[in-house]
Design an enzyme around this catalytic site. Sequence first.
Site, short mmCIF file in Angstrom:
data_model
loop_
_atom_site.label_atom_id
_atom_site.label_comp_id
_atom_site.label_asym_id
_atom_site.label_seq_id
_atom_site.Cartn_x
_atom_site.Cartn_y
_atom_site.Cartn_z
N ARG A 274 -17.05 -9.44 -18.87
CA ARG A 274 -16.35 -10.71 -18.65
C ARG A 274 -15.37 -10.66 -17.49
O ARG A 274 -14.86 -11.70 -17.06
CB ARG A 274 -15.61 -11.12 -19.93
CG ARG A 274 -16.53 -11.62 -21.03
CD ARG A 274 -15.74 -12.09 -22.25
NE ARG A 274 -16.57 -12.82 -23.18
CZ ARG A 274 -16.15 -13.26 -24.36
NH1 ARG A 274 -14.89 -13.03 -24.75
NH2 ARG A 274 -16.96 -13.91 -25.17
N VAL B 195 -15.60 -7.75 -11.93
CA VAL B 195 -16.61 -6.76 -11.55
C VAL B 195 -17.80 -6.81 -12.50
O VAL B 195 -18.96 -6.87 -12.07
CB VAL B 195 -16.01 -5.35 -11.52
CG1 VAL B 195 -17.09 -4.30 -11.27
CG2 VAL B 195 -14.93 -5.25 -10.45
N TYR C 3 -2.35 4.34 -13.53
CA TYR C 3 -3.74 3.89 -13.44
C TYR C 3 -4.60 4.94 -12.74
O TYR C 3 -5.72 5.25 -13.18
CB TYR C 3 -3.79 2.56 -12.69
CG TYR C 3 -5.17 1.97 -12.53
CD1 TYR C 3 -5.77 1.27 -13.57
CD2 TYR C 3 -5.87 2.09 -11.33
CE1 TYR C 3 -7.03 0.72 -13.43
CE2 TYR C 3 -7.13 1.54 -11.18
CZ TYR C 3 -7.71 0.86 -12.22
OH TYR C 3 -8.96 0.31 -12.08
N ARG D 99 -4.67 -2.81 4.27
CA ARG D 99 -5.57 -2.73 3.14
C ARG D 99 -6.99 -3.15 3.56
O ARG D 99 -7.19 -3.87 4.52
CB ARG D 99 -5.10 -3.65 1.99
CG ARG D 99 -3.79 -3.23 1.35
CD ARG D 99 -3.91 -1.95 0.57
NE ARG D 99 -2.65 -1.61 -0.09
CZ ARG D 99 -1.70 -0.87 0.45
NH1 ARG D 99 -1.85 -0.39 1.69
NH2 ARG D 99 -0.60 -0.59 -0.21
N ASP E 126 6.30 -2.01 -0.83
CA ASP E 126 5.08 -2.14 -0.03
C ASP E 126 3.89 -1.43 -0.66
O ASP E 126 2.75 -1.80 -0.43
CB ASP E 126 5.30 -1.52 1.36
CG ASP E 126 5.89 -2.51 2.35
OD1 ASP E 126 5.72 -3.73 2.15
OD2 ASP E 126 6.52 -2.06 3.32
#
Length: 317
Positions: free
Chosen positions: A14, A17, A138, A211, A271
């Site tokens: 869901r 990804v 993470y 990024r 940052d």
Amino acid sequence: MTEINGKIYVAGHRGMVGSAVCRRLASEKNCQVLTATRDSLDLTNQSSVEDFFAQERPDAVIFAAARVGGVLANDTYPVEFLGDNLLMSTFAINAAYAAGVKRFLFLGSTCIYPRDCPQPIREDALLTGPLEKTNEAYALAKISGLKLCQFYRRQHGVMFHSAMPTNLYGPGDNYHPQHSHVLPALLRRFHEAAQQGLQSVTIWGTGTPRREFLYVDDLADALAFLMTQQNPPDWANVGTGVDLSILELAQLVANTVGYQGEIKTDSSKPDGTPVKCSDVSRLNALGWKHKIELAQGLKTTYDHFLNEVESGQMRSV
């Protein structure tokens, strides 16, 4: 390209990804996609995960389930970001092996790499230096999942491997004003600023960090490609190999939504990692390259965003 066959369990179907992976697998004629909602399968509950794998016995797994969020969410809830992600990956990998799963493709992130490693980031940069503190929890969980797959492959000969996508965006993203990633956060903020006629929008940080961004359907295609490889690397970066500054991104988003006001920066906010661009030569050498450039992907994403807002289906959790 070789077809993907059998019953494929997509964990996290869901999410942005997982839903993209399901869209991609729908084009495979001999592939049966298996999914499970949180109500029927708690991935942080060991017995629930073991029972699911023992009963369903999928041929392969694409593990896209995770607790995710932007800088603020990661920095505010490190216990949940480490604990939940560690439990989910460990329980699923162990249960998959016990149930005889032939292939397990684990999804990590390029945030697993050291904060200050050489750019663009090569796969062999893993564990060569300190992590970025704002998403350390993470990253540690994802590194553990990646290494567990590598160790299963080494010790037991099973095809357990990993993919490390760069920053993702696309349909079904999370647009929570505080907990979302940088691109969806900017898209929502500039959209609302344009709607309200605001004269300026302030973005977090100095705007100088760089990024890289990958459209989520490109990632899904890369995962399908890796699933067909007989001897894939233990882990491979998935990205475009092209980066831009956050301020440049903000201007691109503003142009996409039609915002014409001033863009200001707030240097009192963090940052994060100064530069994060992936070396994608390993995956390119195998024969895969991204198709959707950022300007095109942003336009498509904004169209989906408008449809989600209009239908009341915009994710903001």
